[in-house]
Design a protein around this motif. Structure first.
Motif: not given
Lengths: 337, 337
Positions: A130-132, A211-212, A215, A232, A236-237, A240, A270-271, A274-275, B234, B239, B242-243
């Motif tokens: 997922p990304s924005e 990397a910043r 997402p 990466l 992210m996981e 989150a 929803d959030l 998304l993740m 990063k 992440t 984004m969240i």
């Protein structure tokens, strides 16, 4: 379309795999071939009252577990549901194969049973994340911890074709090279050489990406070696999960905060959605001759259903012959679409 | 204690740097030497009514910007506030040096003006980051994109001593090696060789750690090469951003959700604070002969104040002579504490 599903792969197999297959067969009108122990699978379906409409069976007498050596898919466990399914898809008995079992074994099996596309150095595992803006494809996410520049270059081509024709339905997918800065000269020798190859290519290459910005949705395809791709994905996981865990603490503090949670319940759900990588339906193994999808190890029925949808799209878009054409053209020095 | 601060480094310099220096001088009773254009800094302090108690000045006629080549800190900009401050700390005119300016220039300047500790192959930049348990140190986070196993081994020693004596006040800091899995045999050649060196050492080495478990607080020190360290840092920032951005959307949807936001305001602000790297006061450059701290480029007064606190702790704990002793002992094949 016929999709072959490893009924014994993943933490929640075989029950959730059967459920997911039934949901997909009903929703997408495809045939799903459950590969595994037929009597056991039939008994379970009957017990759980799962309809077998559009479901078929392919008998396999053995199962490969997470503890087994990946290479055993070719030897000690050559008759496991994963190996039987891979041989069937290689023989054209189905349009795609899906497993939520061991990633290492699936990669090994895909490479040696389905076999590499001519010209591909090493298959890669892509992960749709997922990304924005919109989901993007990260590859490689762990298959090849050490990569030569030419491998990153091939990953870029394969990822571009997969995203352009599967997730973006024909719109060209942009490609970024993961790096420690956005300037052209960043990174080590491998990144610099890969950058030069990509800059010369006809891919919609947007240059180095940090990397910043990944997402935030900076590129449709993010190319890197398996080591940093894995870092990466898992960062992210982990991040989150840390934030969601803390957020839960914020809402479960007292009566007032619990009330607040109820007031924004829809938005929070929803959030969370998304993740949730299960939403994105699995990771394609790119570089082998038939569509192979790795579903998440903890897939539930919905995740299996989504993985089947992705496998159908992968097969329908005929990405593999597009990769074959692209790599042949690339080899002959012609421009690649 | 005397801390030398580059008054012209960072996006919000010099005003926020002066403010941070004044806050730190008052709160910690230390002397802060503002390195930069003295008349300009004095005029600004007067205009903004900032007390100069315990503040001193060290004149520098030039400034290095983010656009300047890092190497120019030694040549074209050898009289910039960063270079003047580094030479002063090297000469013992202060106990530590802090800059929020260009990371590349600071690393170059620290390496060649302050100079490496004997036996150190390459200095590393550590970053103190939030986890669910306690802050941990990630190094290297970008100074060395390509690392030999011996470098990772030295990073582990330096990071261990920094965390044990600065953030953990004498309690031994555990060390993990970032890898694509927790099994001993994971990773490429570099990880395998570094693992073997660390396993043999007397460090409290907990083995390979996955990026997923890093934000959960799996180790006090996480060692990796600068490329994946940068990717980890990063990705975490991206992440989280984004969240938090999506969470803002959840709360700003309608009147009811805005009310809910008010009801959990304190908790949300704590969560934001947890994820705010400015709270942790900057990144130590480890492997050079004097304490040097890189403050975040967008540091405000509070971040500068926190960086000064960390610099004081870094100097007071005498981490550098502990690193010198450890590396000498390691070289002679003796056990290292």
């Amino acid at each position: 379309m016929r999709v072959i599903l490893d009924a014994h792969g993943g933490d929640n197999a075989p029950l959730e795999a059967i459920k997911g297959a039934a949901l997909a067969a009903k929703e997408y009108g495809c045939t799903v071939v459950l590969c595994g122990n037929e009597p056991e699978l039939r008994a379970l379906a009957e017990q759980e009252k799962i309809s077998l409409d559009n479901l078929e069976f392919l008998q396999a007498d053995d199962v490969i577990t997470m503890e087994d050596e990946p290479g055993s898919v070719l030897k000690a466990h050559k008759d496991c549901s994963m190996a039987v399914g891979l041989r069937a898809v290689a023989a054209g008995e189905g349009d795609a194969f899906i497993s939520a079992g061991s990633t290492g074994a699936l990669l090994m099996g895909a490479t040696f049973l389905v076999k590499r596309i001519k010209g591909v150095s090493r298959p890669a595992i892509g992960s749709v994340l997922p990304s924005e803006k919109a989901p993007y494809l990260l590859l490689d996410m762990g298959a090849n911890v050490e990569c030569r520049p030419e491998m990153l270059f091939q990953f870029a081509h394969m990822g571009h074709l997969y995203m352009s024709h599967v997730l973006k339905h024909g719109e060209p997918a942009s490609v970024g090279l993961l790096n420690v800065g956005t300037e052209d000269t960043k990174g080590g020798e491998i990144q610099k050489a890969a950058f030069a190859l990509l800059k010369e290519s006809d891919l919609p290459f947007i240059g180095n990406v940090e990397a910043r910005d990944v997402p935030a949705g900076v590129a449709d395809v993010v190319v890197t070696d398996g080591f940093s791709g894995n870092v990466l994905l898992k960062t992210m996981e982990g991040t989150a999960s840390m934030i969601m865990h803390n957020l839960k603490g914020v809402f479960f503090k007292n009566t007032r905060s619990k009330l607040a949670a109820l007031m924004v319940k829809g938005g929070l759900s929803d959030l969370k959605k998304l993740m949730d990588t299960a939403e994105y339906g699995g990771a394609p193994i790119l570089g082998v001759k038939r569509p192979v999808i790795k579903a998440h190890g903890n897939s539930n029925a919905r995740a299996f259903k989504n993985a089947i949808r992705v496998a159908l799209e992968f097969a329908e878009a005929d990405v593999i012959s597009k990769i074959e054409t692209a790599l042949t053209a690339e080899k002959e020095g012609e421009p690649v679409e």
